[in-house]
Design an enzyme around this catalytic site. Structure first.
Site, PDB file in Angstrom:
ATOM      1  N   ASN A  55     -20.115  -5.045   4.326  1.00  0.00           N
ATOM      2  CA  ASN A  55     -19.224  -3.935   4.675  1.00  0.00           C
ATOM      3  C   ASN A  55     -19.502  -3.441   6.093  1.00  0.00           C
ATOM      4  O   ASN A  55     -20.637  -3.479   6.577  1.00  0.00           O
ATOM      5  CB  ASN A  55     -19.290  -2.802   3.648  1.00  0.00           C
ATOM      6  N   CYS A  66     -14.458  -3.287   3.642  1.00  0.00           N
ATOM      7  CA  CYS A  66     -15.344  -3.699   2.553  1.00  0.00           C
ATOM      8  C   CYS A  66     -15.927  -5.082   2.852  1.00  0.00           C
ATOM      9  O   CYS A  66     -15.376  -5.854   3.660  1.00  0.00           O
ATOM     10  CB  CYS A  66     -14.575  -3.754   1.235  1.00  0.00           C
ATOM     11  N   GLU A  68     -15.748  -7.638   1.121  1.00  0.00           N
ATOM     12  CA  GLU A  68     -14.783  -8.681   0.762  1.00  0.00           C
ATOM     13  C   GLU A  68     -13.802  -8.957   1.900  1.00  0.00           C
ATOM     14  O   GLU A  68     -13.285 -10.065   2.026  1.00  0.00           O
ATOM     15  CB  GLU A  68     -14.020  -8.275  -0.502  1.00  0.00           C
ATOM     16  N   CYS A 102      -9.997  -4.793  -3.067  1.00  0.00           N
ATOM     17  CA  CYS A 102     -10.641  -6.077  -2.793  1.00  0.00           C
ATOM     18  C   CYS A 102     -10.341  -7.117  -3.869  1.00  0.00           C
ATOM     19  O   CYS A 102     -10.320  -8.314  -3.589  1.00  0.00           O
ATOM     20  CB  CYS A 102     -12.129  -5.879  -2.588  1.00  0.00           C
TER      21      CYS A 102
HETATM   22  N1  THU Z   1     -17.559  -1.341  -0.611  1.00  0.00           N
HETATM   23  C1  THU Z   1     -17.445  -2.679  -0.426  1.00  0.00           C
HETATM   24  O1  THU Z   1     -17.869  -3.223   0.599  1.00  0.00           O
HETATM   25  N2  THU Z   1     -16.838  -3.414  -1.397  1.00  0.00           N
HETATM   26  C2  THU Z   1     -16.387  -2.906  -2.589  1.00  0.00           C
HETATM   27  O2  THU Z   1     -15.797  -3.641  -3.373  1.00  0.00           O
HETATM   28  C3  THU Z   1     -16.659  -1.509  -2.922  1.00  0.00           C
HETATM   29  C4  THU Z   1     -17.065  -0.634  -1.780  1.00  0.00           C
HETATM   30  C5  THU Z   1     -18.187  -0.538   0.462  1.00  0.00           C
HETATM   31  C6  THU Z   1     -17.224   0.297   1.262  1.00  0.00           C
HETATM   32  C7  THU Z   1     -18.137   1.392   1.808  1.00  0.00           C
HETATM   33  O3  THU Z   1     -18.703   0.944   3.025  1.00  0.00           O
HETATM   34  C8  THU Z   1     -19.220   1.512   0.765  1.00  0.00           C
HETATM   35  O4  THU Z   1     -19.108   0.388  -0.085  1.00  0.00           O
HETATM   36  C9  THU Z   1     -19.143   2.779  -0.065  1.00  0.00           C
HETATM   37  O5  THU Z   1     -17.854   2.921  -0.604  1.00  0.00           O
END
Ligand code: THU
Length: 140
Positions: A55, A66, A68, A102
């Site tokens: 992320n 994110c 993903e 995602c």
């Molecule tokens: N996050 C992801 O990278 N993928 C997900 O599927 C859920 C959330 C990250 C986004 C943000 O930087 C942190 O988790 C908190 O929400």
């Protein structure tokens, strides 16, 4: 099942430990100064490549990418194709369910029978995003 080395057709055995290790490596690159919630994601492509992402947050919070998002970018930067198996982890290395947005991103690039490691065990893409909107809806 007959398999060509390096190729992961539907039903092939997945090395989930290797995928988790790759997701943890990716998670260590996270840029998450605001939430302090590092995430890493990794996937095997149907042709046997490993792709990953972390992320990347932003001072304008809603612009956060994110893990993903980075993973699907990496998929295309390294030859495209389809995702065969997916694993997402938090900072402790615990399996994490991809958020709703995602799941949609992953759905676009799913290989037939794509599997995800989830908090409930291995699930298919169709199980975690049933009745999904997808490219087929735009075909006419
Ligand atoms: N996050 C992801 O990278 N993928 C997900 O599927 C859920 C959330 C990250 C986004 C943000 O930087 C942190 O988790 C908190 O929400």
């Amino acid at each position: 099942m007959t398999t060509v080395e390096g190729v992961l057709p539907e039903g092939a055995i997945i090395d989930w430990d290797a995928l988790r290790a790759e997701a943890i490596t990716a998670m260590k690159n996270a840029y998450a100064p605001y939430s302090k919630y590092a995430v890493g994601a990794a996937a095997f492509t149907a042709d046997g490549r490993l792709v990953s992402g972390c992320n990347v947050e932003n001072a304008s919070y809603g612009l956060t990418l994110c893990a993903e998002c980075a993973l699907v970018g990496n998929l295309h930067m390294t030859g495209g194709g389809q995702l065969r198996a997916f694993y997402c982890v938090d900072a402790a290395g615990n399996v994490l369910m991809p958020c709703g947005r995602c799941r949609q991103l992953l759905h676009e690039f799913r290989a037939p029978g794509m599997e995800l490691m989830t908090t409930q065990g291995i699930r298919t893409m169709d199980q975690v995003l049933p009745d999904a909107f997808g490219p087929q809806h735009l075909e006419d």
